[in-house]
Design a protein around this motif. Structure first.
Motif, PDB file in Angstrom:
ATOM      1  N   ALA A 207      -4.482   4.121  -2.226  1.00 38.82           N
ATOM      2  CA  ALA A 207      -3.114   4.612  -2.434  1.00 38.82           C
ATOM      3  C   ALA A 207      -3.081   6.062  -2.908  1.00 38.82           C
ATOM      4  O   ALA A 207      -2.106   6.772  -2.688  1.00 38.82           O
ATOM      5  CB  ALA A 207      -2.387   3.726  -3.454  1.00 38.82           C
ATOM      6  N   ALA A 208      -4.166   6.519  -3.554  1.00 41.41           N
ATOM      7  CA  ALA A 208      -4.183   7.898  -4.062  1.00 41.41           C
ATOM      8  C   ALA A 208      -4.473   8.898  -2.949  1.00 41.41           C
ATOM      9  O   ALA A 208      -4.204  10.085  -3.096  1.00 41.41           O
ATOM     10  CB  ALA A 208      -5.225   8.035  -5.174  1.00 41.41           C
TER      11      ALA A 208
ATOM     12  N   THR B  36      -3.609   8.329   0.459  1.00 46.17           N
ATOM     13  CA  THR B  36      -2.805   8.044   1.648  1.00 46.17           C
ATOM     14  C   THR B  36      -1.379   8.494   1.365  1.00 46.17           C
ATOM     15  O   THR B  36      -0.789   8.095   0.362  1.00 46.17           O
ATOM     16  CB  THR B  36      -2.828   6.529   1.947  1.00 46.17           C
ATOM     17  OG1 THR B  36      -4.184   6.108   2.062  1.00 46.17           O
ATOM     18  CG2 THR B  36      -2.076   6.210   3.234  1.00 46.17           C
ATOM     19  N   SER B  37      -0.827   9.323   2.226  1.00 46.61           N
ATOM     20  CA  SER B  37       0.532   9.787   1.980  1.00 46.61           C
ATOM     21  C   SER B  37       1.524   8.696   2.349  1.00 46.61           C
ATOM     22  O   SER B  37       1.227   7.795   3.142  1.00 46.61           O
ATOM     23  CB  SER B  37       0.831  11.061   2.767  1.00 46.61           C
ATOM     24  OG  SER B  37       1.034  10.766   4.130  1.00 46.61           O
ATOM     25  N   VAL B  38       2.695   8.793   1.748  1.00 45.77           N
ATOM     26  CA  VAL B  38       3.772   7.841   2.034  1.00 45.77           C
ATOM     27  C   VAL B  38       4.069   7.849   3.535  1.00 45.77           C
ATOM     28  O   VAL B  38       4.259   6.797   4.151  1.00 45.77           O
ATOM     29  CB  VAL B  38       5.028   8.222   1.213  1.00 45.77           C
ATOM     30  CG1 VAL B  38       6.209   7.352   1.595  1.00 45.77           C
ATOM     31  CG2 VAL B  38       4.728   8.110  -0.285  1.00 45.77           C
TER      32      VAL B  38
ATOM     33  N   LEU C  55       1.217   6.098   5.591  1.00 52.20           N
ATOM     34  CA  LEU C  55       1.299   4.637   5.457  1.00 52.20           C
ATOM     35  C   LEU C  55       2.420   4.096   6.338  1.00 52.20           C
ATOM     36  O   LEU C  55       2.260   3.068   7.002  1.00 52.20           O
ATOM     37  CB  LEU C  55       1.525   4.253   3.989  1.00 52.20           C
ATOM     38  CG  LEU C  55       1.623   2.750   3.712  1.00 52.20           C
ATOM     39  CD1 LEU C  55       0.338   2.037   4.111  1.00 52.20           C
ATOM     40  CD2 LEU C  55       1.940   2.482   2.240  1.00 52.20           C
TER      41      LEU C  55
END
Lengths: 380, 380
Positions: free
Chosen positions: B88-89, B91-93, B96
């Motif tokens: 999650a740190a 991977t950009s919104v 995803l």
């Protein structure tokens, strides 16, 4: 942003460092800008107190230990903001999660559904504004491009068979530093001999060959702005195939530059280059897009590629950089049946050619920012 | 990853370039690794075909025009994977969102709730494995650190009043390139005179003063691994205050190094440095954390900072880099009431000191990787 506005966003949170710099002047690596109701603030941490005070003008400055993004959303929540746009391409899933927690805490009194709709994803609002450069930016980019051209001329003397690619890069970067640049804008590419067939052949310990191409792709960072250019020169005598491929790439590159004008779609510029290489039987060997925007970052919008419907606007600065990369098999295959290698140097080795300029879109067409570096065949 | 496993993740998607390199050997800027059921694949695009074939060993190699992440999740979905962990740190919104769309398309036959739970957020699984270096990595990091030390010795001759900070950086980086490094591991810091009070004072056009500190903070990238070190030297005669602050920082740095041992919490190492500076009245002037992990990236875990409960393990490589940054007011304030400036040079200007080493956590304690560069007071 249109979508964000329709969704009722009344504030904007910016955390991507080049965007923060663009809006505030702050050049530190960790900062956030929040904009709401005509008020703007920059958030950073204690490492940057002195620097931020010197650089930031016209924005409120807040220094705190917590992450700048969390500081910013707490400030927005305290200011009564209920919906805030953020850049989904530049915000990690984890960072958004942290900021959501901060908002939940700060807006305890607000109903949960309203808290959950606090963040509105946008796709690069500031990045899109940054695509069109203003006069001050264009002056800086002209300077950066001019320094790049000077370096290309100066580095030619070091392109000698037996010299290592990293030695060439060392000389280039040394001269760049002495010319006053802050840094190179990306890892210098010196791709010689068979390595010229690598589109991204960063300089290695490999020695320049007695016969073959050398591709130099490099850029400087000057006044915060990037230059980017590529030239491919030849050591020793070329084969007919090498000569032909070079001139096909050059023809493609010049066709794409000629197509650059306001109102033209990016895909049209790409197709101008691609169609030349298609006719030359090199379509598959042109394995990347034609170019990209450049500015505070080395890769920005717009993308000059197939199916990119975005239209060029005056003030955009883009690269035009078609190439052709031939495996050893493709290098042997002559363009015309029955053609022979030139001067008796058969080429069975892989090779590649790329030529790249920086082009400013003007009101009436375009201006070549890297015109000072010739693109005629250079044989050393 | 514990949480991801509890949530039933049966596959892992990795897109952060240093993680991709760590797992596959691929050094390109755009790639993804997917791991599922004992199978592993690397996904990249056409620019990297030749390079990926040369670098990647033991993984299936897939080349396609679409984004590597999208390629990877489609491959996982086709392999029957129903739950996939991602970082999650890193991977950009937006990334995803794109991958979610691809999964929705690929798993049309699967009930929607199951599709929605496909992605399981983890917090840096590969990054945590990377914190502990293996023998091969330690060899590379020793070499990178040794090159750094050699550069520090060699650059001292250029520290002459009137020489520009960027000229010093130019010489340092030139020698680094000739020593065979791929690049500098971050933008070289040369902060002289009052600029030494900036913790992140990148080299500028400023000229070295006749009297004052020069902080050099730099690193090289060698064999893919980063070095990182800082030394602060003095031009001309120091004031008593400058002398005192230097030796307080040195004492703090050595106390923190002495605390490095397996099983020790990162916060304890930070406190070892901080307590020395607290006693010296310099707590507020030490405005950042004590250090960070280093490896394929210049900033990795663990963080050597207050409240960091993580425990040091053999094989970790960390920096120990306390500093003190004094505004002009703080610089005037003598440490002991009634003390005088040394040799009649009153100091009213801002200044700063930072000293940084790379330290390997060993089974029995620690090993200083940058021991070849002395930390005794250097006056030029």
């Amino acid at each position: 942003m249109q979508a964000a506005l329709r969704a009722g966003a009344e504030a904007l949170l910016v955390t991507h460092a080049p965007d923060v710099r663009y809006l505030s002047g702050f050049t530190g690596s960790s900062g956030a800008v929040a904009l709401a109701g005509g008020r703007a603030a920059l958030f950073t941490d204690g490492r940057y107190t002195t620097q931020a005070k010197a650089e930031v003008n016209g924005l409120r400055l807040v220094i705190d230990k917590r992450s700048p993004g969390v500081q910013a959303v707490e400030w927005l929540a305290a200011a009564g903001v209920k919906k805030c746009a953020f850049d989904a391409a530049q915000t990690s899933v984890a960072a958004l999660e942290l900021m959501k927690k901060a908002v939940n805490q700060a807006l305890k009194a607000v109903p949960a559904p309203m808290r959950r709709s606090f963040f509105v994803a946008t796709d690069g609002l500031v990045a899109r504004i940054r695509q069109v450069k203003d006069e001050d930016e264009i002056v800086r980019m002209r300077k950066a491009a001019a320094v790049g051209c000077g370096l290309f001329s100066a580095v030619l003397q070091y392109l000698i068979p037996g010299v290592g690619e990293t030695q060439v890069a060392a000389q280039l970067e040394f001269m760049a530093r002495l010319a006053g640049v802050e840094a190179m804008s990306f890892e210098t590419i010196v791709a010689s001999g068979e390595r010229s067939a690598l589109p991204h052949g960063r300089a290695t310990a490999a020695k320049l060959p007695a016969q073959g191409f050398v591709t130099l792709d490099f850029g400087v960072l000057l006044g915060g702005y990037c230059s980017d250019m590529t030239r491919t020169v030849h050591l020793g005598r070329p084969s007919e195939r090498e000569w032909d491929v070079y001139h096909s790439v050059l023809e493609a590159q010049e066709a794409a530059i000629a197509a650059v004008s306001p109102g033209v779609r990016c895909s049209e510029v790409d197709e101008a280059a691609r169609s030349v290489l298609r006719k030359a039987g090199l379509e598959k060997e042109f394995s990347h897009s034609t170019g990209h925007g450049v500015g505070l970052e080395i890769h920005e919008g717009p993308r000059i590629a197939a199916r990119q419907e975005q239209v060029l606007e005056p003030g955009m600065v883009i690269t035009i950089e078609p190439g052709a990369y031939l495996s050893s098999g493709a290098a042997l295959k002559a363009r015309r049946p029955g053609s022979r290698t030139k001067k008796g140097h058969p080429v069975a080795k892989a090779f590649g050619v790329r030529i790249e300029d920086m082009v400013l879109v003007t009101k009436s067409g375009h201006e070549l920012l890297t015109a000072a570096s010739p693109k005629d065949w250079i044989e050393l």
